[in-house]
Design a protein around this motif. Structure first.
Motif: not given
Length: 449
Positions: A384-410
């Motif tokens: 379902d397109p709505a599920v696809v959009e949720q998966l995109h949102h989830f994966s983007r949020a996951l990447v952003n959260k994983l990279l936030h702390e390294p970005t701040v530290r750098l």
């Protein structure tokens, strides 16, 4: 425009000349360099990543940045700028080389900050240069010639210039004979916008006086000059201004409230008899005569006439000396501001040095996210397109959260002076290619670097 090696401040270059180092004739011949940004873009040496030309009546300066690294010789980069000046202006390098000053690294920033603050101006503390720097930067910022290093440098310089004039009194007192004269007229007569002012003679001193009057938005100004065409040309630049010849002087004395005289005649052109006849037509209205000429334009005995107030250069010099002295007393405060802004610039440049690593890291993470999500969706089949959009949102949020702390530290490590070490480590750990050497740049061709 990434910078792979070292601090961006170390990659700054400046080549220039000014009223302190070169005669006006040479500055005029080189000034055409500033009017052809398209040609500069086409002929910019490849090793110079960013380029900006600052051109005023008193200076011509080229600011640039290069990629840095142990294989880059700043002396060769400066030589490339000199060759560019010669090529674009048609003036042989030998004719201007001895008049140039050259700066590299932090010296470039300190020089530009002093220029923006008015410390390097012909008139100490004048504000016109800050407007010229701002206008030049705003125009250049719209071209590919300016990237993150010069953006950071010029924004800091403009901020320095503004602070110098708002936090100190470096520009509050009039600091030229003509500006002192106009200030005196305002003191005697109040707001000059309701007054009729005449300027006699359009040499250097007369032109400075007209600039001061134009800055005050006066509309009732008459310019008298031996060459009428020159007066007409100057008057045409301001609404309501009129022009005439020296033959119109008697009529002008009868009508004007203020007469600023600055000719180069060997004998007085405003005599006591001439002023006496003019005052007979205006017995109740005072006349202010400001004689800026040497030799004097106005006979000294004019001061004996009723309702006539005469000031010559000697009268005005006392006020000028006091004004310049007051400005000079502000120099240490301005230099303290420059020191603060230099420290802030170093911090900003350290963070800037880390930016390409952060961008490349996020681009690689984004590419992995998109590839893995696409593979997962292929295995899931019809989703379902709505599920696809949720998966995109989830994966983007996951990447952003994983990279936030390294970005701040750098960024923190960049502020601590460890930018180069950590940048190299991160590139090695995550397999990021150096900018300009591999697929890290080609993976996202439209990404801002």
């Amino acid at each position: 425009m990434p910078h792979a090696h070292g601090m961006p401040t170390a990659q700054l270059l400046c080549v220039g000349l000014s009223h302190r180092t070169a005669p006006v004739e040479l500055r005029e011949r080189l000034s055409c360099l500033a009017h052809e940004p398209e040609a500069l873009l086409a002929e910019r040496p490849p090793a110079l990543q960013e380029l900006l030309v600052l051109s005023t009546c008193n200076r011509l300066e080229l600011y640039a940045s290069h990629p840095g690294g142990t294989d880059t010789d700043p002396r060769e980069m400066l030589a490339a700028l000199r060759r560019l000046m010669a090529r674009r202006t048609g003036v042989p390098e030998a004719e201007f080389a001895d008049h140039l000053y050259c700066h590299t690294g932090l010296q470039v920033a300190e020089h530009l900050f002093r220029v923006a603050a008015g410390l390097d101006s012909l008139v100490l503390g004048e504000s016109q240069i800050l407007g010229q720097i701002t206008q030049t930067y705003n125009a250049a910022a719209q071209t590919p010639l300016v990237g993150p290093v010069l953006h950071t440098l010029f924004r800091a310089a403009i901020r320095t210039g503004k602070r110098a004039r708002t936090e100190t009194a470096i520009g509050t007192n009039p600091a030229s004979i003509s500006s002192v004269a106009i200030a005196l007229a305002e003191k005697r007569l109040g707001d000059l916008r309701s007054r009729h002012v005449a300027v006699v003679g359009l040499g250097e001193m007369g032109r400075l006086a007209t600039k001061g009057l134009a800055a005050r938005q006066l509309s009732r100004v008459t310019l008298l000059n031996r060459t009428v065409a020159r007066a007409q040309q100057a008057a045409a630049q301001q609404p309501g201004w009129e022009a005439g010849s020296l033959a119109d002087l008697p009529q002008m004395l009868a009508s004007a409230d203020v007469v600023v005289s600055a000719t180069a005649t060997p004998a007085p052109i405003i005599t006591a008899e001439m002023v006496h006849q003019a005052m007979a037509q205006r017995p109740e209205r005072p006349l202010l005569l400001l004689d800026l000429a040497v030799p004097r334009d106005v006979e000294p005995t004019v001061a004996l006439l009723p309702q006539v107030f005469l000031y010559d250069v000697d009268d005005l010099m006392g006020s000028l000396d006091a004004a310049l002295s007051a400005r000079r007393q502000e120099v240490p405060r301005v230099e303290a501001i420059i020191g603060q802004e230099m420290a802030a610039l170093e911090l900003a440049m350290r963070e800037l040095a880390m930016r390409p690593v952060v961008v490349d890291l996020r681009q690689k993470a984004e590419a992995i996210r998109q590839a893995e999500l696409a593979r997962a969706l292929r295995h899931l089949g019809d989703v379902d397109p709505a599920v696809v959009e949720q998966l995109h949102h989830f994966s983007r949020a996951l990447v952003n959260k994983l990279l936030h702390e390294p970005t701040v530290r750098l960024k923190e490590q960049a502020q601590n002076g460890q930018a180069e070490v950590y940048a190299s480590t991160v590139r090695d750990l995550f397999g990021l290619t150096e900018p300009g050497t591999g697929e890290a740049e080609s993976a996202q061709p439209g990404a801002a670097r």
